[in-house]
Design a protein around this motif. Structure first.
Motif, PDB file in Angstrom:
ATOM      1  N   GLN A 181       0.833  -1.204   0.000  1.00 21.44           N
ATOM      2  CA  GLN A 181       0.000   0.000   0.000  1.00 21.44           C
ATOM      3  C   GLN A 181       0.866   1.251   0.000  1.00 21.44           C
ATOM      4  O   GLN A 181       0.615   2.212  -0.759  1.00 21.44           O
ATOM      5  N   LYS A 182       1.889   1.252   0.830  1.00 20.18           N
ATOM      6  CA  LYS A 182       2.788   2.415   0.902  1.00 20.18           C
ATOM      7  C   LYS A 182       3.564   2.587  -0.395  1.00 20.18           C
ATOM      8  O   LYS A 182       3.749   3.714  -0.884  1.00 20.18           O
ATOM      9  N   HIS A 185       1.333   4.051  -3.122  1.00 14.90           N
ATOM     10  CA  HIS A 185       1.059   5.463  -2.826  1.00 14.90           C
ATOM     11  C   HIS A 185       2.275   6.332  -3.154  1.00 14.90           C
ATOM     12  O   HIS A 185       2.131   7.407  -3.752  1.00 14.90           O
ATOM     13  N   GLU A 213      -1.027   1.745 -10.293  1.00 11.92           N
ATOM     14  CA  GLU A 213      -1.894   0.957  -9.412  1.00 11.92           C
ATOM     15  C   GLU A 213      -2.204  -0.443  -9.918  1.00 11.92           C
ATOM     16  O   GLU A 213      -3.083  -1.117  -9.401  1.00 11.92           O
TER      17      GLU A 213
END
Length: 272
Positions: A181-182, A185, A213
């Motif tokens: 996730q990090k 991002h 993504e």
């Protein structure tokens, strides 16, 4: 006889080094010719599998910290009013190194052009996005920049959280999902920052999400036509010197070539 054999062994050992020296000189001459014709600083980052060692052991190349150090040094040695032409041929590599190169190119005051004769995937795409212009061979491609954690795409790791309840997921997978996730991002934010100088913020954010993504597999080829549709500054038509340079970065020889052809341009009269 032993002296002759020893001499032949020494000559055989040094022959690859002499051959590589000649190739390097040819590369410098071709780079200088392109610089003089375009009035620019030419930098190459061409990752091929070359035979450079004493016993012909090939080494696979990718974007690493040494690459970023050398390219940043080349940029520092370039006057602010001089354009930079970067010739890219790479499968990608370390995100840190790619981001350093992209950031340095973005900050250069004069025009930055990236030439892609075949492909610039992953980190190579990230670097290309920082250029003022991307020049492609008509068959060349870029690729997605979605982060990879070891063997797995970060986006695929996150899919596990949607399929299974947390009680059914191992602690290691949960940790990987947090890192994934990090990573997504961070890459998305960086790509957006690079793109906002070329398009409005909403479009830059949309394109950053598409590229970072995990919409496609990591090796998905993004063509020049698609890049144009994204609103990126793309054109086709490489200088001849770029193709000449690629010829000077050969793949390592193998016992049986998989592709063969007569290496010369044909005209109709050649076939008569």
């Amino acid at each position: 006889m032993m002296d002759i054999l020893l001499l032949l062994f020494i000559l055989y050992g040094f022959l690859p080094f002499l051959k590589q020296w000649k190739v390097n000189q040819d590369r410098y001459r071709t780079i200088r010719s392109l610089e003089q014709s375009r009035g620019s600083r030419v930098i190459t980052m061409i990752h091929r599998q070359e035979t450079l060692s004493f016993f012909g052991i090939p080494f696979r190349n990718f974007i690493n910290i040494e690459d970023s150090e050398q390219i940043l040094r080349a940029i520092r040695l370039t006057p602010d009013n001089m354009p930079i032409d970067l010739i890219l041929h790479t499968p990608g590599g370390l995100v840190l190194a790619a981001e350093q190169i992209a950031e340095a190119l973005k900050k250069h005051p004069s025009k930055v052009t990236v030439f892609i004769p075949h492909y610039a995937m992953s980190g190579g795409t990230m670097i290309s996005l920082a250029a003022d212009e991307i020049v492609l061979d008509e068959n060349a491609v870029l690729g997605p920049v979605d982060p990879q954690l070891g063997r797995y795409p970060a986006a695929s790791i996150l899919q596990v959280l949607k399929i299974k309840d947390s009680e059914e997921i191992s602690d290691e997978t949960l940790i990987l999902a947090d890192i994934a996730q990090k990573a997504i991002h961070q890459v998305r934010a960086f790509v957006k920052e690079v793109l906002v100088s070329k398009m409005d913020e909403e479009r830059a954010d949309q394109l950053a999400r598409i590229l970072a993504e995990g919409r496609w597999t990591h090796d998905y080829p993004i063509t020049g036509e698609q890049l144009r549709d994204f609103g990126l500054p793309v054109r086709f038509g490489l200088p001849e010197e770029v193709y000449q340079l690629m010829e000077l970065y050969p793949q390592s020889p193998t016992r049986r070539p998989t592709v063969q052809y007569i290496p010369m341009p044909y005209r109709n009269e050649n076939h008569r």
